[in-house]
Write an enzyme that holds these catalytic residues in place. Structure first.
Site, mmCIF file in Angstrom:
data_model
loop_
_atom_site.group_PDB
_atom_site.id
_atom_site.type_symbol
_atom_site.label_atom_id
_atom_site.label_comp_id
_atom_site.label_asym_id
_atom_site.label_seq_id
_atom_site.Cartn_x
_atom_site.Cartn_y
_atom_site.Cartn_z
ATOM 1 N N GLU A 284 11.941 2.473 8.049
ATOM 2 C CA GLU A 284 12.991 3.562 7.317
ATOM 3 C C GLU A 284 11.854 4.802 7.727
ATOM 4 O O GLU A 284 10.872 5.130 7.114
ATOM 5 C CB GLU A 284 12.954 3.353 5.627
ATOM 6 C CG GLU A 284 13.502 2.371 5.076
ATOM 7 C CD GLU A 284 15.049 2.305 5.368
ATOM 8 O OE1 GLU A 284 15.443 3.379 5.747
ATOM 9 O OE2 GLU A 284 15.757 1.355 5.069
ATOM 10 N N GLU B 204 10.316 17.047 13.176
ATOM 11 C CA GLU B 204 10.655 17.233 11.645
ATOM 12 C C GLU B 204 9.504 17.869 10.888
ATOM 13 O O GLU B 204 8.275 17.969 11.322
ATOM 14 C CB GLU B 204 10.327 15.669 11.089
ATOM 15 C CG GLU B 204 10.954 15.231 9.760
ATOM 16 C CD GLU B 204 10.589 13.969 9.192
ATOM 17 O OE1 GLU B 204 9.483 13.227 9.923
ATOM 18 O OE2 GLU B 204 11.309 13.283 8.313
ATOM 19 N N GLY C 214 5.742 4.358 12.318
ATOM 20 C CA GLY C 214 6.696 3.236 12.495
ATOM 21 C C GLY C 214 6.345 2.674 13.795
ATOM 22 O O GLY C 214 6.459 1.570 13.865
ATOM 23 N N CYS D 56 12.853 12.479 3.266
ATOM 24 C CA CYS D 56 13.116 12.126 4.678
ATOM 25 C C CYS D 56 14.532 12.378 5.162
ATOM 26 O O CYS D 56 14.748 12.622 6.296
ATOM 27 C CB CYS D 56 13.351 10.376 4.812
ATOM 28 S SG CYS D 56 14.345 9.397 3.463
ATOM 29 N N LYS E 188 0.976 -1.098 0.002
ATOM 30 C CA LYS E 188 0.069 0.029 -0.194
ATOM 31 C C LYS E 188 0.979 1.114 -0.186
ATOM 32 O O LYS E 188 1.937 1.344 0.756
ATOM 33 C CB LYS E 188 -0.823 0.031 1.349
ATOM 34 C CG LYS E 188 -1.801 1.042 1.229
ATOM 35 C CD LYS E 188 -2.481 1.333 2.597
ATOM 36 C CE LYS E 188 -2.097 2.412 3.668
ATOM 37 N NZ LYS E 188 -2.087 3.677 2.766
HETATM 38 P P1 NAD Z 1 2.962 8.341 7.442
HETATM 39 O O1 NAD Z 1 3.853 7.803 8.553
HETATM 40 O O2 NAD Z 1 2.012 9.304 7.877
HETATM 41 O O3 NAD Z 1 2.288 7.334 6.395
HETATM 42 C C1 NAD Z 1 3.139 6.572 5.718
HETATM 43 C C2 NAD Z 1 2.312 5.178 5.322
HETATM 44 O O4 NAD Z 1 1.925 4.657 6.361
HETATM 45 C C3 NAD Z 1 1.282 5.630 4.425
HETATM 46 O O5 NAD Z 1 1.069 4.827 3.393
HETATM 47 C C4 NAD Z 1 0.011 5.595 5.476
HETATM 48 O O6 NAD Z 1 -1.056 5.564 4.850
HETATM 49 C C5 NAD Z 1 0.485 4.375 6.091
HETATM 50 N N1 NAD Z 1 -0.091 4.591 7.679
HETATM 51 C C6 NAD Z 1 -0.241 5.457 8.545
HETATM 52 N N2 NAD Z 1 -0.600 5.099 9.486
HETATM 53 C C7 NAD Z 1 -0.761 3.547 9.587
HETATM 54 C C8 NAD Z 1 -1.046 2.681 10.522
HETATM 55 N N3 NAD Z 1 -1.575 2.841 11.811
HETATM 56 N N4 NAD Z 1 -0.916 1.304 10.336
HETATM 57 C C9 NAD Z 1 -0.242 1.114 9.083
HETATM 58 N N5 NAD Z 1 0.011 2.002 7.844
HETATM 59 C C10 NAD Z 1 -0.264 3.276 8.498
HETATM 60 O O7 NAD Z 1 4.078 9.152 6.802
HETATM 61 P P2 NAD Z 1 4.083 9.969 5.426
HETATM 62 O O8 NAD Z 1 3.448 11.358 5.968
HETATM 63 O O9 NAD Z 1 3.109 9.541 4.328
HETATM 64 O O10 NAD Z 1 5.330 10.208 4.880
HETATM 65 C C11 NAD Z 1 6.165 11.077 5.527
HETATM 66 C C12 NAD Z 1 7.290 10.493 6.536
HETATM 67 O O11 NAD Z 1 7.874 9.423 5.793
HETATM 68 C C13 NAD Z 1 8.273 11.599 6.872
HETATM 69 O O12 NAD Z 1 8.461 11.333 8.278
HETATM 70 C C14 NAD Z 1 9.481 11.128 6.271
HETATM 71 O O13 NAD Z 1 10.832 11.250 6.908
HETATM 72 C C15 NAD Z 1 9.451 9.449 6.084
HETATM 73 N N6 NAD Z 1 9.960 9.005 5.087
HETATM 74 C C16 NAD Z 1 11.179 8.276 5.420
HETATM 75 C C17 NAD Z 1 12.008 7.674 4.434
HETATM 76 C C18 NAD Z 1 13.353 7.050 4.740
HETATM 77 O O14 NAD Z 1 13.869 6.209 3.761
HETATM 78 N N7 NAD Z 1 13.750 6.854 5.986
HETATM 79 C C19 NAD Z 1 11.727 7.974 3.124
HETATM 80 C C20 NAD Z 1 10.529 8.841 2.936
HETATM 81 C C21 NAD Z 1 9.867 9.311 3.888
#
Ligand code: NAD
Length: 492
Positions: free
Chosen positions: A260, A394, A242, A295, A184
């Protein structure tokens, strides 16, 4: 030839992609808006448990029928190579779809993101017959073998900031390792991953091995994490999510999780960094590329005091020279924020940073074109102390905080962060200092005289501390999707 395109000409995929085809399933409708102008791009439905169950059923049947994990590895490689070629052949369409639905600019999506996505698939295709075990030292008449095996069905959840590439970092090694995948992407950017799943089927990846379900995180994402037949979870997203995923995985059975997560990456600039116009361009790109929605964004500038004024002056000049605009216009140089909600979050955080003592050097507000899209001005803040929200959290937007130091020890102390440890860069012509800094800073990725990954797929991504564990890309990227079996043979 121009890369600009008319957004009304791009076909938008519809449905979930399960069992090798698009299917419609009931569920709450989610409107997907184009970040450039907040117009409707398409709708998806929140698949929830039912869609995930259907995807798992398809994956099970496909693994059984195709024997994917045990076919001649070169056959698996050949299919994935065809998949990579099809991605390249469809780079224009994929790049347009990506630009339409995300913050990625068309100046980079066709020749960059789409081509790199194909490259990631090819890189892992090449690994199919290069996964090797070990024969360990034993006494006479015994044989001890460690071998790698796929998990079966794995789950992956990715965010919205580089929808195709972050997804490829997971589906390519998972498939190359012999698994089926249920994945997803963010509900904000669902479309390009669906198109990739369709191309995988066209390339001959057995239908049901690569399933994409749409929906919200707390429903569909959680259903993937909880499903008892999904044997491991690979996640990219925020640190907060996470942590929720780790906890959910633990509550619903024992399965490995790789994370990640977010970052608060420092850019440590020493007085001997070299030509300040070059350094300013580098530092600016590190917090402004993709409007800071990266990120590893270099969101904390830590600069030696003797060059601070000049460097900041040059950075301000660069922030004024941007061209914000639609992602489908190739002359646009500055990306929109993914959603109005995210823009308001960034703005709210900047306001709070000021309440807590910070001052604005430049920016600090949404851009005037706000009504047509979600654009936030490149922002530079100073006086951001360690207890300020602007240091602790962040922004995930184009915001840079500045601190100065007078000797390397002090600079290294400022570069440390109590929570995050994703990446850091050091800018200096003195390699002794660079290596000392690289040794000292607690982060999973360190760059000297650049900020951001190079083009090599062998370079692994992943953080320390609150930025997660487990790696994407490189050899570690495929090992994450393999489990080890220890076989002991007594032939005395
Ligand atoms: P997010 O954590 O809100 O969502 C990421 C994904 O998780 C989405 O697909 C979302 O629908 C899903 N999700 C949300 N809640 C969930 C739950 N309870 N159970 C399962 N899935 C769930 O992040 P975002 O706002 O989409 O992305 C931005 C974040 O991602 C930033 O913190 C960024 O630093 C991080 N990021 C990290 C990397 C890396 O490689 N370390 C790369 C890109 C982005």
């Amino acid at each position: 030839m121009t890369l600009s395109f008319d957004p009304s000409t791009v076909a938008v995929p519809q449905g979930h992609h399960i069992g090798g085809r698009y299917i419609a399933l009931p569920g709450e409708e989610i409107a997907v808006l184009r970040p450039s102008d907040l117009q409707l791009m398409g709708t998806i439905t929140d698949g929830g448990d039912a869609a995930v169950q259907q995807a798992v059923d398809a994956a099970k049947a496909a693994l059984k029928q195709s024997n994917w994990g045990r076919i001649v590895p070169r056959e698996r490689a050949a299919i994935l190579m065809r998949f990579a070629t099809l991605i390249e052949e469809n780079a224009t369409y994929l790049g347009q779809l990506e630009a339409l639905g995300s913050s990625r600019l068309v100046s980079g999506t066709i020749t960059g993101d789409a081509v790199r996505t194909a490259g990631v698939v090819r890189f892992y295709a090449e690994y199919c017959d290069k996964v090797e075990g070990i024969v360990t030292a034993t006494q006479a008449d015994t044989l001890s073998i460690l071998k790698h095996e796929p998990y079966g069905i794995v789950g992956a959840i990715v965010p919205w900031n580089f929808p195709m590439i972050t997804a490829a970092w997971k589906f390519a090694p998972a498939l190359a390792a012999g698994n089926a995948i249920v994945m997803k992407t963010s509900e904000l950017t669902p479309h390009s991953l669906l198109a990739l799943a369709e191309l995988a089927t066209q390339a001959g990846v057995p239908a049901g091995l690569f399933n994409v379900v749409n929906g919200y995180g707390h429903t569909t994402g959680a259903a993937i994490v909880r499903h008892p037949d999904i044997m491991m979870i690979s996640f990219t997203g925020s640190t907060q999510t996470g942590a929720a995923i780790m906890s959910l995985a633990a509550q619903s059975g024992i399965k490995p999780v790789t994370l990640e997560l977010g970052g608060k990456s420092p850019q440590l600039v020493l007085a001997d960094a070299g030509d300040l116009s070059v350094v300013a361009a580098r530092v600016s790109a590190a917090f402004m590329a993709n409007a800071g929605q990266v990120c590893t964004a270099g969101s904390r500038l830590i600069v030696e005091d003797t060059i601070a004024d000049e460097l900041i002056e040059r950075i301000i000049g660069i922030t004024k020279a941007i061209k914000a605009g639609p992602t489908w216009d190739e002359t646009t140089t500055f990306a929109p924020i993914i959603s109005r909600k995210q823009l308001d979050r960034i703005d709210g955080m900047v306001r709070q940073t000021i309440v807590e003592g910070a001052s604005v050097i430049t920016g600090g507000a949404a851009l005037e074109s706000r009504n047509e899209g979600s654009f936030y001005a490149p922002t530079v803040l100073e006086n951001v102390s360690d207890d300020n929200i602007g240091f602790k959290d962040e922004f995930f937007g184009p915001v840079l905080t500045v601190r100065t130091f007078s000797d390397l020890e002090e600079g290294l102390q400022l570069a440390a962060h109590p929570v995050y440890g994703l990446a850091a860069s050091i800018h200096t012509t003195d390699m002794k200092k660079a290596l000392k800094a690289a040794d000292t800073i607690e982060a999973g990725m360190i760059w000297v005289n650049q900020h951001g990954r190079g083009p090599e797929f062998t370079y692994q991504a992943g953080g320390y501390k609150g930025s997660g564990f487990g790696k994407d890309m490189g050899r570690a990227g495929i090992e994450a999707y393999l489990r080890q079996k220890a076989i002991w043979v007594n032939y005395a």
